[in-house]
Every structure is written in C-alpha cells, then in structure tokens.
Design an enzyme around this catalytic site. Sequence first.
Site, PDB file in Angstrom:
ATOM      1  N   HIS A  47       0.766  -1.258  -0.073  1.00 10.38           N
ATOM      2  CA  HIS A  47       0.101  -0.004   0.115  1.00 10.38           C
ATOM      3  C   HIS A  47       1.075   1.428   0.091  1.00 10.38           C
ATOM      4  CE1 HIS A  47      -2.927  -2.892   2.245  1.00 10.38           C
ATOM      5  NE2 HIS A  47      -3.595  -2.586   1.155  1.00 10.38           N
ATOM      6  N   VAL A 194       4.214  -5.820  -4.606  1.00 11.34           N
ATOM      7  CA  VAL A 194       5.370  -5.467  -3.925  1.00 11.34           C
ATOM      8  C   VAL A 194       5.637  -7.019  -3.005  1.00 11.34           C
ATOM      9  CG1 VAL A 194       6.524  -4.378  -1.822  1.00 11.34           C
ATOM     10  CG2 VAL A 194       4.965  -3.265  -3.638  1.00 11.34           C
ATOM     11  N   SER A 204      -2.465  -7.789   3.490  1.00  8.21           N
ATOM     12  CA  SER A 204      -2.863  -7.713   4.607  1.00  8.21           C
ATOM     13  C   SER A 204      -3.175  -8.949   5.296  1.00  8.21           C
ATOM     14  CB  SER A 204      -4.322  -6.795   4.642  1.00  8.21           C
ATOM     15  OG  SER A 204      -4.043  -5.578   4.059  1.00  8.21           O
TER      16      SER A 204
END
Length: 296
Positions: A47, A194, A204
């Site tokens: 993020h 990533v 998450s």
Amino acid sequence: MRFFEKINEIMQIITTKSALQEAVKACKAAGKTIGLVPTMGALHEGHASLVKRAVKENDVCVVSVFVNPTQFNNKEDLAKYPRNIERDAELLSSIGAHYVFAPTPEEMYSTEEMNSMFEFDFAGLDKVMEGKMRPGHFNGVVQVVSRLFYLVQPDKGYFGEKDFQQLAIIHHMVERSSMAGTFGNLKIIDCPIVREESGLAMSSRNERLSAEEKQTALAISKTLFDSLKWAKEEGATVADVQQRVIDAINAVEGLEVEYYEIVDQTTLLPTDTFNHAIGCVTVYCGPVRLIDNIKY
Ligand code: PAF
C-alpha cells in the site's frame, strides 16, 4: 474521537462523505490535482508504494481506509479482516498522504444499499477465477470504488497488480462500461506487486499467518517464479505448466491450491500461448486464503 482530528500539519482524517466532498471542492478550486488510493486498511509496504507514488504524481493524495462489507461473501472473513486505523494513520502520515477517508459502513451506505445486490456488467471478466469462487465479490468492489471515485473525483486512481482481476474490472468500469464519462479524465494507474525479500507477495492477510505458515507460504511465489523457467522449456504447453504449478504447491504440506489459471491478461480467458499471459493463483495456507500472480 480525539484521534479523528488533524493528526499533523499535513494529514487530516475525515469520517463523513460531506466533509470529504468539502475538502475535495477546496482542492479543486485551488487547481490542485488529486490522486486516490482506495484501501481496506491493515496497510503494508505494498500500500505504501501506491501512496508514495500518488503523493509524487499529484498535488493532493487521498487514501480511503474502509473494510467494505459488500465485497465479502464470507461473514467470517469480514469479521477476521485485520483492522488498525491508528497504525495505518501513522504510516500514512509518515509518507505524506494528505487526507485519510475512514467512514463507518453506515456512513458509506444506506441500509438498502448495504443489503441489496448491485449488478454491474463486466463483460464476463467477473465470471472467472475470483468471480467464480466469490460470487458477488466484484459487484461489491465496484460499488465501493465507484462511490469513492464519485466522492473524490480523482485525476488518478492507484491499484495494485496483486489483485489483477480486480484491476482489469476497474479498468473496464472506467473505460468501457455505462459509467464511462462519469469520472472525467480519471486515469487508473497499475502498480506492480510488492514482495517481501523472501518473495511472498505483501498482503494484509499475511498478518493472519503464523510464523510457520508464513514460511510454508513461500512455496507459492517460489513455484510461480520457477514456472517462468518451465514455460521456456522445449515443448512446454500452458496446460502442462498450469498443472505443474498446482502439483508443486499442493505437494507442500499446509498448502492447498483453490485454482491456478493461466489466462490472457486482457480477457482473463484461458489461453494456450504464453504471450500476454498471466498465471493467477489462490492458495489456502491453513485457514488463510492468499492470492498471487505472475506474468509470462
Ligand atoms: O483491493 C482492495 O483492498 C479493495 O478491494 C478495494 C479496492 C480497496 C475496494 O474495497
């Protein structure tokens, strides 16, 4: 409530649609460009890379932090989704976001909107892979993303390629659906996956993995990277590589593939060539459902 205030000189946390629209109006009146990064919180480096890019490429960066109930078809998954707005706000403030929009579900939706099924036409993009496994999921995603676009009127919207199917559907919504034109010159920016140094795609959901499960999960990205070599072997077919990936991951104790499909990057339909192909995988690591992908 004290927390939901101006938390530093730059960043402000907003919890209502009207306050968000007011802030956006002021930015627009001052001729500022706006980049929007929609998130469900539990922020990680993936993020952060989207936010840093939005900060760099726009005058103002708005980040939404909202665990959208309408995109969960599994109530337990919704309940267990990690939430930590304070840690998220600290991270966002440290990387230069200007506004965090963190509404409650009641602020975001009326009771009717929360309970009724919105049906959008995605030209079949929602019928494969994740769409097949999670009926209604993409309707919920588009319901919230289109609302955010409407409220923020961003110049650019930033999304990660880890959710490749979601990204394809958002492009479709913006470019070709009946909503085209609604969002002005909005440009969708695709941002690369990533990975942790180990290769594990940042997610998450990784927060829900035990240390041991996290180690086990490494076999997912490793197998995907190995499959790039397999695809180059003489006579390799898409079907063979697809099956080899499934077998290699399933051979690892603690992992179970839900699907691995090598599809065309634009249509998301099965392909028999590696040109313009992407392999998308969903794997259960213990109780946690992880996704990843690799472009051939
Ligand atoms: O990718 C996500 O985190 C969510 O699907 C999104 C785009 C923020 C919509 O809730």
